[in-house]
Design a protein around this motif. Structure first.
Motif, PDB file in Angstrom:
ATOM      1  N   MET A   1       0.850  -1.205   0.000  1.00 25.44           N
ATOM      2  CA  MET A   1       0.000   0.000   0.000  1.00 25.44           C
ATOM      3  C   MET A   1       0.881   1.249   0.000  1.00 25.44           C
ATOM      4  SD  MET A   1      -2.916   1.188   2.773  1.00 25.44           S
ATOM      5  CE  MET A   1      -3.941  -0.219   2.378  1.00 25.44           C
ATOM      6  N   THR A   2       0.538   2.226  -0.837  1.00 23.74           N
ATOM      7  CA  THR A   2       1.292   3.472  -0.895  1.00 23.74           C
ATOM      8  C   THR A   2       1.082   4.254   0.395  1.00 23.74           C
ATOM      9  OG1 THR A   2       0.909   3.566  -3.272  1.00 23.74           O
ATOM     10  CG2 THR A   2       1.687   5.583  -2.211  1.00 23.74           C
ATOM     11  N   PRO A   3       2.153   4.699   1.043  1.00 21.39           N
ATOM     12  CA  PRO A   3       1.978   5.430   2.307  1.00 21.39           C
ATOM     13  C   PRO A   3       1.300   6.773   2.088  1.00 21.39           C
ATOM     14  CG  PRO A   3       4.270   5.513   1.581  1.00 21.39           C
ATOM     15  CD  PRO A   3       3.577   4.536   0.677  1.00 21.39           C
ATOM     16  N   ALA A   4       0.586   7.216   3.123  1.00 21.20           N
ATOM     17  CA  ALA A   4      -0.077   8.515   3.066  1.00 21.20           C
ATOM     18  C   ALA A   4       0.965   9.629   3.017  1.00 21.20           C
ATOM     19  CB  ALA A   4      -0.986   8.686   4.269  1.00 21.20           C
ATOM     20  N   VAL A   5       0.561  10.753   2.448  1.00 23.78           N
ATOM     21  CA  VAL A   5       1.425  11.929   2.329  1.00 23.78           C
ATOM     22  C   VAL A   5       0.802  13.074   3.115  1.00 23.78           C
ATOM     23  CG1 VAL A   5       2.325  13.667   0.730  1.00 23.78           C
ATOM     24  CG2 VAL A   5       2.325  11.257   0.075  1.00 23.78           C
ATOM     25  N   THR A   6       1.605  13.771   3.889  1.00 28.46           N
ATOM     26  CA  THR A   6       1.145  14.951   4.629  1.00 28.46           C
ATOM     27  C   THR A   6       1.582  16.210   3.891  1.00 28.46           C
ATOM     28  OG1 THR A   6       1.251  13.792   6.749  1.00 28.46           O
ATOM     29  CG2 THR A   6       1.257  16.195   6.821  1.00 28.46           C
ATOM     30  N   VAL A   7       0.645  17.119   3.699  1.00 29.54           N
ATOM     31  CA  VAL A   7       0.911  18.357   2.967  1.00 29.54           C
ATOM     32  C   VAL A   7       0.536  19.549   3.845  1.00 29.54           C
ATOM     33  CG1 VAL A   7       0.342  19.742   0.936  1.00 29.54           C
ATOM     34  CG2 VAL A   7       0.429  17.240   0.752  1.00 29.54           C
ATOM     35  N   ASP A   8       1.487  20.406   4.130  1.00 29.31           N
ATOM     36  CA  ASP A   8       1.223  21.649   4.858  1.00 29.31           C
ATOM     37  C   ASP A   8       1.225  22.811   3.870  1.00 29.31           C
ATOM     38  OD1 ASP A   8       1.147  20.225   7.201  1.00 29.31           O
ATOM     39  OD2 ASP A   8       3.125  20.870   7.909  1.00 29.31           O
TER      40      ASP A   8
END
Length: 223
Positions: free
Chosen positions: A1-8
């Motif tokens: 599964m592709t890991p989640a990405v955090t965007v600020d």
């Protein structure tokens, strides 16, 4: 599964159709009717309708017509036809979770249609909304996104654009912004150099508030 990405980011600038609401059936029926009425092949018109203002599309395919008059006809058709219209699941919740001074809508639709569709979809109308009438150049020109950033008081480079069509992706990048592309309307290969790609808004969550901005979490990102 592709890991989640955090965007600020400082602000999120949403396109509307294909991002927050699914109006594809309404829009496509309207343009097919318009093309038949003027004897223009649908194969010429339909590839150009998504992401652009109607004024630009009319000018491209029928420069001999009065674009303003034809635009008014299309507006009336789209206000009267709501068959199949819906808000995308999760759109109202995401918009409602963001601070009003940290998000905007930048749409190629005229204001009358934009407000009508947001209200039908129970999506909060933001304090800043840039519509077709508010700029002299529509997408793929960056004008709408730059105007939204200016009205929010957020530097363009600190904004994230959310788009579903190539002209909008091009507009966001031309404005110096990062772009989150959805594949709701056009395939991934049409989204060009979008910074991230996800299937739709159900893959976007608002995170814990951050100082002077917004935190988004992207699940199942393609890049």
């Amino acid at each position: 599964m592709t890991p989640a990405v955090t965007v600020d980011c400082g602000a999120v600038l949403f396109d509307m159709d294909g991002v927050l609401v699914d109006s594809s059936g309404v829009v496509e029926r309207s343009w097919r009717s318009w093309a038949r009425r003027h004897g223009i092949a649908e194969s010429v018109v339909m590839p150009l309708i998504h992401g652009r203002r109607a004024l630009e599309t009319i000018a491209l395919v029928a420069p001999h017509l009065d674009a303003q008059a034809e635009w008014q006809v299309l507006i009336r058709q789209e206000l009267e036809d709501t068959e199949g219209f819906r808000a995308f699941p999760g759109a109202a919740a995401l918009a409602g979770s963001l601070p009003l001074d940290r998000y905007a809508i930048v749409t190629s639709a005229p204001r009358s249609i934009a407000v009508d569709r947001l209200r039908r979809g129970a999506i909060r109308v933001p304090a800043v909304m840039v519509c077709a009438e508010d700029v002299s150049r529509g997408k793929p020109a960056p004008d709408g996104y730059l105007l939204a950033a200016e009205r929010l008081g957020v530097p363009a480079g600190d904004c994230v654009v959310v788009e579903d069509a190539a002209p909008g992706v091009q507009a966001g990048l031309a404005a110096g912004m990062r772009v989150l592309g959805f594949t709701t309307t056009q395939p991934a290969e049409a989204m060009g150099a979008a910074t991230w790609l996800v299937p739709d808004i159900s893959c976007v969550r608002a995170g814990e508030p951050v100082a002077d901005g917004v935190r988004l979490t992207l699940t199942t990102p393609r890049r």
